[in-house]
Design an enzyme around this catalytic site. Structure first.
Site, PDB file in Angstrom:
ATOM      1  N   ALA A   1       0.846  -1.199   0.000  1.00 48.71           N
ATOM      2  CA  ALA A   1       0.000   0.000   0.000  1.00 48.71           C
ATOM      3  C   ALA A   1       0.881   1.248   0.000  1.00 48.71           C
ATOM      4  O   ALA A   1       2.109   1.159  -0.126  1.00 48.71           O
ATOM      5  CB  ALA A   1      -0.931  -0.016   1.207  1.00 48.71           C
TER       6      ALA A   1
ATOM      7  N   ASP B   1     -11.700   3.500   4.611  1.00 50.37           N
ATOM      8  CA  ASP B   1     -10.911   3.059   3.460  1.00 50.37           C
ATOM      9  C   ASP B   1     -11.319   1.651   3.008  1.00 50.37           C
ATOM     10  O   ASP B   1     -10.483   0.756   2.920  1.00 50.37           O
ATOM     11  CB  ASP B   1      -9.421   3.074   3.835  1.00 50.37           C
TER      12      ASP B   1
ATOM     13  N   GLN C   1       3.644  -2.168   3.701  1.00 52.48           N
ATOM     14  CA  GLN C   1       3.258  -3.408   3.041  1.00 52.48           C
ATOM     15  C   GLN C   1       3.222  -4.522   4.080  1.00 52.48           C
ATOM     16  O   GLN C   1       3.849  -4.434   5.140  1.00 52.48           O
ATOM     17  CB  GLN C   1       4.160  -3.747   1.868  1.00 52.48           C
TER      18      GLN C   1
END
Length: 515
Positions: A161, A313, A165
């Site tokens: 991301a 998100d 990670q």
């Protein structure tokens, strides 16, 4: 005036930096992680890309008459190549630029379709950091060799991301398989400089294109960055989320291993599952898309309307599904770094607005939109919240499903209302900005699941709105037990009526299918 002069002089500086930045942008030698740690390199790439994109729009559209067929074709081509150019720059710079790209990929209500499509890639893919560099982060955080904590850590990440990670690993002490989220090495050091760079470039571009007012996005990222960089805060959010949903066995978040968690390393339970948009995984495990959509709707309705604590998100990379103990879908929510805490005043206004939208009460829609600072743009806010046209809002959003024609009409009208949309986003509460983003991400998940359960979704939302308003009003009547009983009875009666309507829809659907 002084600020404007400063920005105008800044354009010259930007152009100069962009010239040198073009070297950074087009030279493979400067594509390695070491060069990307230099702030001038990162600024140069961003300035160069912004300069080229701005020039492309100005030059390519200079002699074209607005809203002609040639204009629409040309600007569509510019949108695509500009989005690709900016995505390449974000990939090279990494870190916060990926985070901005993820935000852009969720702005269906604001950006042309080309931009949304190009930047949605960042929801599932982001540049990766080598395992050796991540091991260095672990050793810095714990002050001991990496292999004294983990006996294994997979080379290939489970996911990468913008800020970190995640790798599958094994704890040396217990042999337990875990998921280890490790922050990219330079994110913390570069993050605040990157946001200053983005803010400066947004201001410069706004001088050239007055309708381009994305300051609200910069402010949102700046406000949220400290929370997202602190993995201890994320772990607390994760535990609070789990405690909120102990009554729903189809909702789960990984358990945190606090002894192996720091602000830059988060160690948690490893949970196997498939991404929510992995159609093959769903088919193989006999998981139904409509069931998953309804469960997502129920989970988020409770977060938004009842609890006022929202995971902001929910893109496909952060939502796993797997068969639960009953064989039905269990939802595993990941990445708890970005949450929004709603004030009771805002939460109840938002509840009442949704009730008005569902009940086709135009006067109430106007009233509650005005309470959210929409002003004369209240019809636009209603359209953005529902992702429907104003005709559909006035006719009743529960009356018919959103069609492809309606979706196309919305996309075609976005450029015409861009200045109004950005004005609205600058005026409404910051809480609502993140909810709009969350709503769009959830609609994207529902679309990928192929489950247009529009009536069922509204029924679920209506139930939670009724509960939230009923609990609030009953709580206000502390001094009068009669009023408390009246509100609770009224809420139960309203919920019963909604349930009867829901059952009637189910019986009608069965009858239609049978005949």
């Amino acid at each position: 005036m002084a600020v404007r002069l400063l920005l105008k002089s800044g354009l010259a500086v930007t152009a100069l930096t962009a010239t040198s930045g073009a070297i950074c942008y087009h030279t493979d030698v400067l594509d390695n992680p070491w060069c990307s740690t230099f702030r001038i390199v990162r600024f140069g790439r961003a300035a160069c890309a912004s300069f080229i994109v701005s020039l492309d729009y100005k030059w390519s559209l200079r002699d074209l008459e607005y809203d002609t067929e040639e204009y629409r074709t040309t600007i569509g081509q510019i949108h695509t190549r500009s989005a690709l150019r900016l995505r390449e720059m974000c990939s090279r710079n990494g870190g916060l630029f990926i985070k901005v790209g993820q935000h852009l990929g969720s702005l269906d209500y604001l950006l042309p379709k080309s931009y949304v499509k190009v930047f949605k890639v960042f929801h599932n893919e982001a540049p990766k950091t080598s395992l050796s560099r991540l091991q260095g982060v672990v050793e810095e955080e714990f002050g001991q060799p990496f292999d004294t904590i983990f006996s294994e850590l997979d080379e290939e990440p489970l996911g990468a991301a913008s800020l970190a990670q995640c790798h599958k690993g094994v704890l040396r002490g217990t042999g337990e398989t875990v998921a280890v989220k490790i922050q990219h090495p330079d994110v913390r050091r570069n993050g605040y400089t990157d946001i200053d760079t983005i803010e400066f470039l947004v201001s410069c571009v706004h001088l050239v294109f007055p309708d381009f007012t994305f300051q609200w996005l910069v402010e949102e990222i700046r406000a949220n960055l400290p929370m997202e960089l602190d993995f201890c805060q994320e772990a607390h959010n994760q535990e609070r989320f789990s405690a909120m949903f102990t009554h729903l066995n189809f909702v789960k978040a990984p358990r945190v291993h606090w002894e192996f968690t720091t602000p830059r390393v988060l160690t948690m339970e490893f949970i196997d599952g498939g991404k929510v948009d992995n159609v093959e995984y769903l088919k193989r495990n006999r998981l139904r898309g409509d069931d998953i959509s309804l469960k997502l709707g129920r989970m988020y309705s409770e977060m938004i309307f009842l609890r006022g604590f929202i995971h902001c998100d929910p893109h496909s990379g952060n939502v796993l599904v797997r068969p639960g103990s009953d064989g039905q879908a269990q939802i595993v929510l990941l990445d708890h770094g970005l949450y929004k805490e709603l004030t009771d005043e805002f939460r109840l206004t938002y509840c009442r607005l949704w009730q008005a939208l569902i009940n086709k009460d135009s006067r109430a829609v106007e009233r509650y939109c005005l309470e959210l600072n929409a002003g004369e743009l209240y019809p636009l806010l209603a359209c953005m919240i529902t992702a429907r046209t104003w005709d559909s809002v006035q006719g009743g959003i529960t009356q018919k499903q959103r069609s492809r024609e309606e979706m196309r009409a919305i996309q075609q009208h976005i450029p015409l209302y861009l200045s109004h949309i950005t004005q609205l986003l600058n005026n409404i509460p910051r809480q609502l900005v993140l909810i709009l983003k969350t709503n769009d991400l959830l609609r994207g998940l529902e679309y990928s699941l192929g489950s247009p359960l529009y009536r069922q979704s509204y029924i679920i939302m209506s139930k939670y709105c009724l509960r939230a308003i009923g609990e609030h009003e009953a709580g206000r009547a502390e001094s009068s037990w009669i009023q408390r009983v009246q509100w609770r009875a009224k809420t139960k009666l309203s919920l019963l009526m909604v349930t009867l309507y829901e059952n009637w829809l189910w019986i009608r659907a069965v009858f239609v299918n049978y005949t």
